[in-house]
Scaffold this active site. Sequence first.
Site, PDB file in Angstrom:
ATOM      1  N   ASP A   1       0.813  -1.217   0.000  1.00  0.00           N
ATOM      2  CA  ASP A   1       0.000   0.000   0.000  1.00  0.00           C
ATOM      3  C   ASP A   1       0.850   1.273   0.000  1.00  0.00           C
ATOM      4  O   ASP A   1       0.654   2.166   0.829  1.00  0.00           O
ATOM      5  CB  ASP A   1      -0.952   0.017   1.214  1.00  0.00           C
ATOM      6  CG  ASP A   1      -1.770  -1.246   1.340  1.00  0.00           C
ATOM      7  OD1 ASP A   1      -2.093  -1.842   0.297  1.00  0.00           O
ATOM      8  OD2 ASP A   1      -2.088  -1.636   2.478  1.00  0.00           O
TER       9      ASP A   1
ATOM     10  N   GLU B   1     -11.280   0.666  -4.058  1.00  0.00           N
ATOM     11  CA  GLU B   1     -10.592   1.115  -2.848  1.00  0.00           C
ATOM     12  C   GLU B   1      -9.342   1.897  -3.232  1.00  0.00           C
ATOM     13  O   GLU B   1      -9.078   2.152  -4.399  1.00  0.00           O
ATOM     14  CB  GLU B   1     -10.222  -0.093  -1.976  1.00  0.00           C
ATOM     15  CG  GLU B   1      -9.324  -1.093  -2.679  1.00  0.00           C
ATOM     16  CD  GLU B   1      -9.135  -2.376  -1.896  1.00  0.00           C
ATOM     17  OE1 GLU B   1      -9.766  -2.536  -0.840  1.00  0.00           O
ATOM     18  OE2 GLU B   1      -8.340  -3.221  -2.344  1.00  0.00           O
TER      19      GLU B   1
END
Length: 503
Positions: free
Chosen positions: A21, A178
């Site tokens: 991430d 997302e």
Amino acid sequence: MPLQHQAARVANPVIPGFHPDPSVCRVGDDYYLACSSFEYFPGVPLFHSRDLVHWTQIGNALDRPGQLRLPASMPSSGGIYAPTLRHHDGRFWLMVTNVAEGAGNLIVTATDPTGPWSDPVRVPGVPGIDPDLAWDEDGTCWCTFAGIAQVRIDPTTGQTYGTPRKLWSGAPGAKAPEAPHLYRVGDYWYLLIAEGGTERGHCVSIARSRTPTGPFEPCPANPVLTHRSTDHPVQNTGHADLVQAHDGSWWLVFLGVRPRGGTPGWHVLGRETFLTPVTWEDGWPVVGEVALDLPAPPWPLVPGPAEEHRDDFGLSELRPTWISLRDRSAEHCSTKERPGWLTLRARGDSLDEPDVVFTGRRQQHLACRARTLVDPSEGRGGLAVRLDERHHYAVEASGGQVRVIARIGSLRTVVATRPVPEGPVVLGVTTREPAPPHGPCTGPDVVCLGVEDPDGTFTVLAELDGRYLSTEVAGGFSGRVIGMYAAAGTVHFDWFDYEPVGR
């Protein structure tokens, strides 16, 4: 060209091992990057680079108990999810989600990315994960989060204004939209998202609008990055962030995995941070080549300090690369109790327990070797390769005996034992490629655990299939961590050495 590249190609991933991430920002000629940390403390590792290729960890944003609480009741792969790192108005802003017992979204700030970072500002009005911060021309700050929804926010107080509204759901039928990031580039606002789930179907898509609040027009070439349904050596590509380099060029950092072995392929290092160039055509980003050996950027490379493979625990505080399970109290983890040693005092009685005292470093190489000198005279502990409470291998010492323990799902077994002289003993772990011939059922690697004899000879006590310490078997979002633990009493470690074997 003023200077030739130091190398025609550079290694990718640029931050190997369990560093998922990624979020990146540039300040002048300096680049800063943050990653998720899940159940480990301290949280949110922070990196610095001068060339986007060589990254040095400079700290962790959440390094105090007042900033980060991860209770023992929180399962592995819980905790800290998907930070966004931005620089605005002379300050670094980091927004992240702590999913532990509904702790929610929080913002920390710093004028210096090495810290100290502020105490958290809570943001209860943002209900989703993967929060992003973006400021428009009049200073209004917008928080966009997984869903994909958006709300206006005061990042200094955490106050939100109005009700979050949906912006764009990505491709029709694609699951899990997302990881949104919102940018102003030229005349448009661009909304970059991940979708398809974080497994093999992971991908990156983008849309644009004349305003930060939409409506957003999807790119006709979406997804702009995906390796689904290919045999590319980098898979699960997604959760990306764009950055404009100091020369005006554009680049993408994103997560990916390197599956190995037969079918279905197992990745053991977790989701790693990759880099690739981006060009613009007709007002849309075009993602360039993704390769394990990336074409070098068109500027001189600036390597950081050489990696220190050995730690003799001579500092009063642990280096920022060391991570512990859920917390790290001075009562249970200290370099001061016995100077020049790491002292671990047990809490949970095995690696099966969520409150076990464990301190390790991310495995960053597909083939590596780790060694530690352990003094178990006051307790029981050793060296472990950990994925979670139900998936780990360990070599453990106590009472004049060394044993290898394997935990795979609901099964726990002592694989091998060996008597050793009383006193300190060197324990070791090596990971390597399986011996040929390879077939569709061949695992990703072999984990060898053993002990060093008094004459310096290393004896392997067990060779275990690495697939059982992979995300494809265990599930979750993390990767392997190799480190030291105490399961009873007090255990001292004189040094720890980790090094790659080959590339």
